[in-house]
Design a protein around this motif. Structure first.
Motif, PDB file in Angstrom:
ATOM      1  N   LYS A  68       0.827  -1.203   0.000  1.00 56.69           N
ATOM      2  CA  LYS A  68       0.000   0.000   0.000  1.00 56.69           C
ATOM      3  C   LYS A  68       0.867   1.260   0.000  1.00 56.69           C
ATOM      4  N   GLU A  69       2.010   1.188   0.658  1.00 62.14           N
ATOM      5  CA  GLU A  69       2.936   2.319   0.633  1.00 62.14           C
ATOM      6  C   GLU A  69       3.484   2.515  -0.778  1.00 62.14           C
ATOM      7  N   ILE A  70       3.831   1.416  -1.429  1.00 61.58           N
ATOM      8  CA  ILE A  70       4.306   1.480  -2.816  1.00 61.58           C
ATOM      9  C   ILE A  70       3.227   2.077  -3.721  1.00 61.58           C
ATOM     10  N   ALA A  71       1.990   1.630  -3.558  1.00 65.29           N
ATOM     11  CA  ALA A  71       0.887   2.142  -4.388  1.00 65.29           C
ATOM     12  C   ALA A  71       0.710   3.636  -4.199  1.00 65.29           C
ATOM     13  N   LEU A  84      12.139  -3.915  -7.787  1.00 68.69           N
ATOM     14  CA  LEU A  84      12.840  -2.915  -6.976  1.00 68.69           C
ATOM     15  C   LEU A  84      11.886  -1.890  -6.361  1.00 68.69           C
ATOM     16  N   ASP A  85      10.600  -2.136  -6.451  1.00 66.49           N
ATOM     17  CA  ASP A  85       9.618  -1.164  -5.960  1.00 66.49           C
ATOM     18  C   ASP A  85       9.782  -0.865  -4.474  1.00 66.49           C
ATOM     19  N   THR A  86      10.162  -1.864  -3.688  1.00 70.61           N
ATOM     20  CA  THR A  86      10.349  -1.637  -2.250  1.00 70.61           C
ATOM     21  C   THR A  86      11.460  -0.621  -2.008  1.00 70.61           C
ATOM     22  N   HIS A  87      12.523  -0.676  -2.802  1.00 71.94           N
ATOM     23  CA  HIS A  87      13.617   0.284  -2.679  1.00 71.94           C
ATOM     24  C   HIS A  87      13.238   1.647  -3.257  1.00 71.94           C
ATOM     25  N   TYR A  88      12.516   1.628  -4.360  1.00 70.04           N
ATOM     26  CA  TYR A  88      12.201   2.871  -5.057  1.00 70.04           C
ATOM     27  C   TYR A  88      11.020   3.639  -4.461  1.00 70.04           C
ATOM     28  N   PHE A  89      10.031   2.917  -3.938  1.00 66.81           N
ATOM     29  CA  PHE A  89       8.772   3.572  -3.584  1.00 66.81           C
ATOM     30  C   PHE A  89       8.295   3.305  -2.152  1.00 66.81           C
ATOM     31  N   THR A  90       9.231   3.064  -1.234  1.00 65.10           N
ATOM     32  CA  THR A  90       8.915   3.110   0.192  1.00 65.10           C
ATOM     33  C   THR A  90       9.929   4.041   0.844  1.00 65.10           C
ATOM     34  N   ARG A  91       9.580   4.581   1.996  1.00 67.78           N
ATOM     35  CA  ARG A  91      10.429   5.593   2.640  1.00 67.78           C
ATOM     36  C   ARG A  91      11.659   4.998   3.323  1.00 67.78           C
ATOM     37  N   GLU A  92      11.654   3.689   3.492  1.00 62.97           N
ATOM     38  CA  GLU A  92      12.757   3.034   4.200  1.00 62.97           C
ATOM     39  C   GLU A  92      14.105   3.302   3.551  1.00 62.97           C
ATOM     40  N   TYR A  93      14.118   3.446   2.204  1.00 61.78           N
ATOM     41  CA  TYR A  93      15.386   3.592   1.485  1.00 61.78           C
ATOM     42  C   TYR A  93      15.584   5.012   0.956  1.00 61.78           C
ATOM     43  N   PHE A  94      14.903   5.978   1.558  1.00 64.70           N
ATOM     44  CA  PHE A  94      14.948   7.361   1.084  1.00 64.70           C
ATOM     45  C   PHE A  94      16.376   7.890   0.977  1.00 64.70           C
ATOM     46  N   ASN A  95      17.207   7.609   1.965  1.00 67.22           N
ATOM     47  CA  ASN A  95      18.558   8.184   2.007  1.00 67.22           C
ATOM     48  C   ASN A  95      19.599   7.396   1.220  1.00 67.22           C
ATOM     49  N   GLU A  96      19.193   6.290   0.608  1.00 69.07           N
ATOM     50  CA  GLU A  96      20.171   5.456  -0.102  1.00 69.07           C
ATOM     51  C   GLU A  96      20.422   5.920  -1.528  1.00 69.07           C
ATOM     52  N   PHE A  97      19.568   6.805  -2.044  1.00 70.45           N
ATOM     53  CA  PHE A  97      19.710   7.243  -3.422  1.00 70.45           C
ATOM     54  C   PHE A  97      19.687   8.773  -3.480  1.00 70.45           C
ATOM     55  N   ASN A  98      20.737   9.337  -4.054  1.00 74.67           N
ATOM     56  CA  ASN A  98      20.750  10.779  -4.294  1.00 74.67           C
ATOM     57  C   ASN A  98      20.519  10.978  -5.783  1.00 74.67           C
ATOM     58  N   ILE A  99      19.254  11.082  -6.183  1.00 77.99           N
ATOM     59  CA  ILE A  99      18.926  10.924  -7.599  1.00 77.99           C
ATOM     60  C   ILE A  99      18.671  12.201  -8.367  1.00 77.99           C
ATOM     61  N   THR A 100      18.201  13.243  -7.704  1.00 75.32           N
ATOM     62  CA  THR A 100      17.802  14.415  -8.478  1.00 75.32           C
ATOM     63  C   THR A 100      17.698  15.635  -7.576  1.00 75.32           C
ATOM     64  N   HIS A 101      17.913  16.786  -8.155  1.00 79.62           N
ATOM     65  CA  HIS A 101      17.799  18.040  -7.420  1.00 79.62           C
ATOM     66  C   HIS A 101      16.337  18.292  -7.060  1.00 79.62           C
TER      67      HIS A 101
END
Length: 275
Positions: free
Chosen positions: A56-59, A125-142
């Protein structure tokens, strides 16, 4: 609170704004306010209530939040484009649009892996991309002026919004580019503009050769991006590259006719220089 209903109401209201004004800056301003207001509501809801499951978080981050976020990005960039649009001659306007298109194409080149992941409908990879748990693991865009709060953002929700918004913006810029000069009843070509005088399939053949040989971005670029760059450089529309490629594949004689002709022409020129 039915979050999906709020997103649908936003879509309806944006459509209403589209129908009542042709002023792009005014339309953008009104739309930006609506999108920000909904994002504030969604943020309050998320901060008060935990998601029942990761799915549901991913959705939420992959779909529900995308409606206001991608529109916010689009209308912000659209307004920025319009307020900086030059008042000079057609050549100046064309250069401005082409410069903007190159920046957008560069975004697609930099994020090719993620774009392919989304376009191919992958989810592993949706769990990594679209849940808050991995927010700090990717510096993707300004982040610019968009919502990038760790409690209200996943690592890639903004990148997905930028992907959708930039595709929409490219379509808008293509139309603006085509319409330059039409007010005077003619199609304007920039001064000293190189013009493609070979065929559509020849351009497609060249594009596929550049990609296959990894001569552009080490091969990490789509055919459409290469084609778009060639079309902008030579002020030429080559049509559907995949249809053209199909015609190349079914050739009875040489399937690399254009490249063969280029080689023969160059060898002939070199031979003349040796005489």
């Amino acid at each position: 609170m039915e979050l999906q209903l709020l997103s649908q109401e936003l879509s309806d209201e944006l459509a209403r704004i589209e129908s009542i004004t042709t002023d792009v800056v005014k339309k953008s301003d009104l739309s930006i306010v609506l999108c920000r207001n909904l994002l504030i509501k969604l943020k309050r809801h998320v901060s008060k209530k935990e998601f029942e499951s990761a799915s549901k978080e991913i959705a939420f981050f992959k779909h529900t939040k995308q409606v206001p976020l991608r529109n916010l990005v689009y209308f912000f960039e659209l307004k920025s484009f319009e307020i900086h649009y030059p008042n000079g001659d057609d050549g100046t306007k064309q250069k401005y649009i082409i410069r903007k298109l190159k920046k957008l194409n560069s975004f697609f080149s930099r994020n090719l892996d993620f774009i392919q992941y989304i376009d191919q409908g992958k989810t592993y990879l949706d769990t990594h991309y679209f849940t808050r748990e991995y927010f700090n693991e990717f510096n993707i865009t300004h982040a610019r002026y968009y919502f990038r709060n760790p409690e209200f953002s996943s690592s890639h929700d903004l990148l997905l919004a930028k992907l959708d918004a930039n595709r929409r913006l490219i379509a808008y810029l293509d139309i603006r580019l085509k319409n330059i000069g039409k007010l005077n009843g003619h199609k304007t070509i920039p001064p000293n503009q190189l013009k493609w005088t070979a065929s559509k399939t020849d351009m497609t053949e060249l594009a596929y050769a550049l990609k296959s040989s990894r001569a552009v971005n080490d091969g990490q670029v789509s055919i459409r991006e290469i084609i778009k760059t060639l079309e902008l450089a030579f002020y030429f529309k080559s049509g559907d590259p995949y249809q053209n490629y199909g015609e190349i594949r079914i050739r009875k004689k040489s399937r690399t006719k254009f490249l063969d002709d280029l080689t023969l022409s160059l060898l002939s020129n070199l031979d003349k220089g040796d005489q």
